[in-house]
Design a protein around this motif. Structure first.
Motif, PDB file in Angstrom:
ATOM      1  N   GLY A 130     -13.689  10.875  -5.004  1.00 46.59           N
ATOM      2  CA  GLY A 130     -14.694  10.370  -4.085  1.00 46.59           C
ATOM      3  C   GLY A 130     -14.518   8.904  -3.742  1.00 46.59           C
ATOM      4  O   GLY A 130     -15.384   8.297  -3.118  1.00 46.59           O
ATOM      5  N   GLN A 131     -13.375   8.326  -4.121  1.00 50.50           N
ATOM      6  CA  GLN A 131     -13.089   6.918  -3.830  1.00 50.50           C
ATOM      7  C   GLN A 131     -12.420   6.796  -2.465  1.00 50.50           C
ATOM      8  O   GLN A 131     -11.534   7.582  -2.135  1.00 50.50           O
ATOM      9  CB  GLN A 131     -12.152   6.330  -4.900  1.00 50.50           C
ATOM     10  CG  GLN A 131     -12.703   6.391  -6.305  1.00 50.50           C
ATOM     11  CD  GLN A 131     -13.937   5.546  -6.472  1.00 50.50           C
ATOM     12  OE1 GLN A 131     -13.960   4.391  -6.074  1.00 50.50           O
ATOM     13  NE2 GLN A 131     -14.971   6.127  -7.046  1.00 50.50           N
ATOM     14  N   LYS A 132     -12.848   5.788  -1.698  1.00 50.01           N
ATOM     15  CA  LYS A 132     -12.252   5.548  -0.384  1.00 50.01           C
ATOM     16  C   LYS A 132     -10.769   5.212  -0.545  1.00 50.01           C
ATOM     17  O   LYS A 132     -10.392   4.483  -1.459  1.00 50.01           O
ATOM     18  CB  LYS A 132     -12.989   4.402   0.312  1.00 50.01           C
ATOM     19  CG  LYS A 132     -12.508   4.143   1.724  1.00 50.01           C
ATOM     20  CD  LYS A 132     -13.377   3.148   2.434  1.00 50.01           C
ATOM     21  CE  LYS A 132     -12.825   1.760   2.236  1.00 50.01           C
ATOM     22  NZ  LYS A 132     -13.452   0.745   3.080  1.00 50.01           N
ATOM     23  N   VAL A 133      -9.951   5.758   0.341  1.00 49.95           N
ATOM     24  CA  VAL A 133      -8.522   5.460   0.375  1.00 49.95           C
ATOM     25  C   VAL A 133      -8.298   4.569   1.596  1.00 49.95           C
ATOM     26  O   VAL A 133      -8.187   5.052   2.725  1.00 49.95           O
ATOM     27  CB  VAL A 133      -7.665   6.742   0.457  1.00 49.95           C
ATOM     28  CG1 VAL A 133      -6.183   6.394   0.474  1.00 49.95           C
ATOM     29  CG2 VAL A 133      -7.990   7.693  -0.686  1.00 49.95           C
ATOM     30  N   PRO A 134      -8.259   3.231   1.372  1.00 50.23           N
ATOM     31  CA  PRO A 134      -8.120   2.323   2.508  1.00 50.23           C
ATOM     32  C   PRO A 134      -6.746   2.422   3.157  1.00 50.23           C
ATOM     33  O   PRO A 134      -5.750   2.749   2.508  1.00 50.23           O
ATOM     34  CB  PRO A 134      -8.339   0.939   1.895  1.00 50.23           C
ATOM     35  CG  PRO A 134      -8.241   1.099   0.426  1.00 50.23           C
ATOM     36  CD  PRO A 134      -8.367   2.549   0.100  1.00 50.23           C
ATOM     37  N   ALA A 135      -6.724   2.145   4.463  1.00 47.24           N
ATOM     38  CA  ALA A 135      -5.477   2.229   5.230  1.00 47.24           C
ATOM     39  C   ALA A 135      -4.376   1.395   4.594  1.00 47.24           C
ATOM     40  O   ALA A 135      -3.231   1.838   4.510  1.00 47.24           O
ATOM     41  CB  ALA A 135      -5.730   1.794   6.672  1.00 47.24           C
ATOM     42  N   GLU A 136      -4.707   0.192   4.122  1.00 48.14           N
ATOM     43  CA  GLU A 136      -3.668  -0.690   3.575  1.00 48.14           C
ATOM     44  C   GLU A 136      -3.012  -0.124   2.317  1.00 48.14           C
ATOM     45  O   GLU A 136      -1.936  -0.547   1.927  1.00 48.14           O
ATOM     46  CB  GLU A 136      -4.193  -2.105   3.329  1.00 48.14           C
ATOM     47  CG  GLU A 136      -5.352  -2.209   2.394  1.00 48.14           C
ATOM     48  CD  GLU A 136      -6.720  -2.147   3.091  1.00 48.14           C
ATOM     49  OE1 GLU A 136      -7.719  -2.411   2.426  1.00 48.14           O
ATOM     50  OE2 GLU A 136      -6.780  -1.809   4.283  1.00 48.14           O
TER      51      GLU A 136
ATOM     52  N   LEU B 116      -1.944   3.046   2.050  1.00 47.88           N
ATOM     53  CA  LEU B 116      -0.919   4.031   2.414  1.00 47.88           C
ATOM     54  C   LEU B 116      -0.097   3.654   3.643  1.00 47.88           C
ATOM     55  O   LEU B 116       1.060   4.046   3.754  1.00 47.88           O
ATOM     56  CB  LEU B 116      -1.564   5.403   2.639  1.00 47.88           C
ATOM     57  CG  LEU B 116      -2.298   6.007   1.444  1.00 47.88           C
ATOM     58  CD1 LEU B 116      -2.848   7.375   1.805  1.00 47.88           C
ATOM     59  CD2 LEU B 116      -1.409   6.083   0.220  1.00 47.88           C
ATOM     60  N   ASP B 117      -0.694   2.917   4.565  1.00 44.94           N
ATOM     61  CA  ASP B 117       0.052   2.525   5.769  1.00 44.94           C
ATOM     62  C   ASP B 117       1.248   1.666   5.370  1.00 44.94           C
ATOM     63  O   ASP B 117       1.157   0.811   4.497  1.00 44.94           O
ATOM     64  CB  ASP B 117      -0.846   1.749   6.732  1.00 44.94           C
ATOM     65  CG  ASP B 117      -1.910   2.619   7.382  1.00 44.94           C
ATOM     66  OD1 ASP B 117      -1.874   3.853   7.199  1.00 44.94           O
ATOM     67  OD2 ASP B 117      -2.779   2.059   8.076  1.00 44.94           O
ATOM     68  N   GLY B 118       2.391   1.920   6.015  1.00 40.29           N
ATOM     69  CA  GLY B 118       3.595   1.146   5.731  1.00 40.29           C
ATOM     70  C   GLY B 118       4.357   1.634   4.505  1.00 40.29           C
ATOM     71  O   GLY B 118       5.365   1.049   4.127  1.00 40.29           O
TER      72      GLY B 118
END
Length: 155
Positions: free
Chosen positions: A30-36, A38-40
């Motif tokens: 249930g933890q947010k997976v921020p773009a930073e 995984l992106d890149g």
């Protein structure tokens, strides 16, 4: 408040909201997976299901691969084929001893992945978000490392 200041605040608010839209949803805890996060990164995205025997035997290999990668520009990501959510996703991921991130939201549309009708299936996505390879069937940590090395050498 002056009109120019209102415009600046509006632009900043829009950028912040747009950044939130780029997040990858939440994980099995249930933890947010921020773009930073995984992106890149190169991503090894594995689709699995509770009822899939080969998926069960493949998970320890994916755990090993995630540990070997150590966040060194590549990550293992799981997606439950049946779309389990919330507590049920957490329970099954814990029962399978999954130690990599499992996304609650399927990233197929975001990454333009082809339709998936078989399990297990693993996609290798490059750091620019492009699909490099679709691997059907049970994979090993060593085999996935070799495929990642092959594609990374093409860069």
């Amino acid at each position: 408040m002056g009109r120019p200041l209102q415009m600046v605040i509006g632009v900043i608010a829009g950028l912040l909201l747009a950044g939130c839209a780029d997040d990858w949803g939440v994980d099995q805890h249930g933890q947010k997976v921020p773009a930073e996060q995984l992106d890149g990164q190169w991503l090894v995205i594995n689709y699995w299901a509770e009822w899939c025997g080969p998926c069960r035997t493949e998970i320890p290999q994916l755990n090993r691969l995630e540990a070997e990668l150590g966040g060194n520009g590549a990550r293992v990501i799981g997606v439950n084929f049946d779309g389990l959510q919330g507590d049920k996703l957490a329970q099954v991921a814990d029962a399978f001893e999954i130690r990599f991130t499992v996304l609650a939201q399927d990233p197929a549309a975001r990454l333009q992945l082809p339709r998936n009708d078989v399990l297990p299936v693993t996609y290798i996505i490059d750091a620019d978000g492009r699909l490099r390879e679709r691997l059907v069937g049970e994979q090993t940590a060593a085999g996935l490392q070799a495929r990642l090395a092959h594609w990374r050498a093409q860069e």
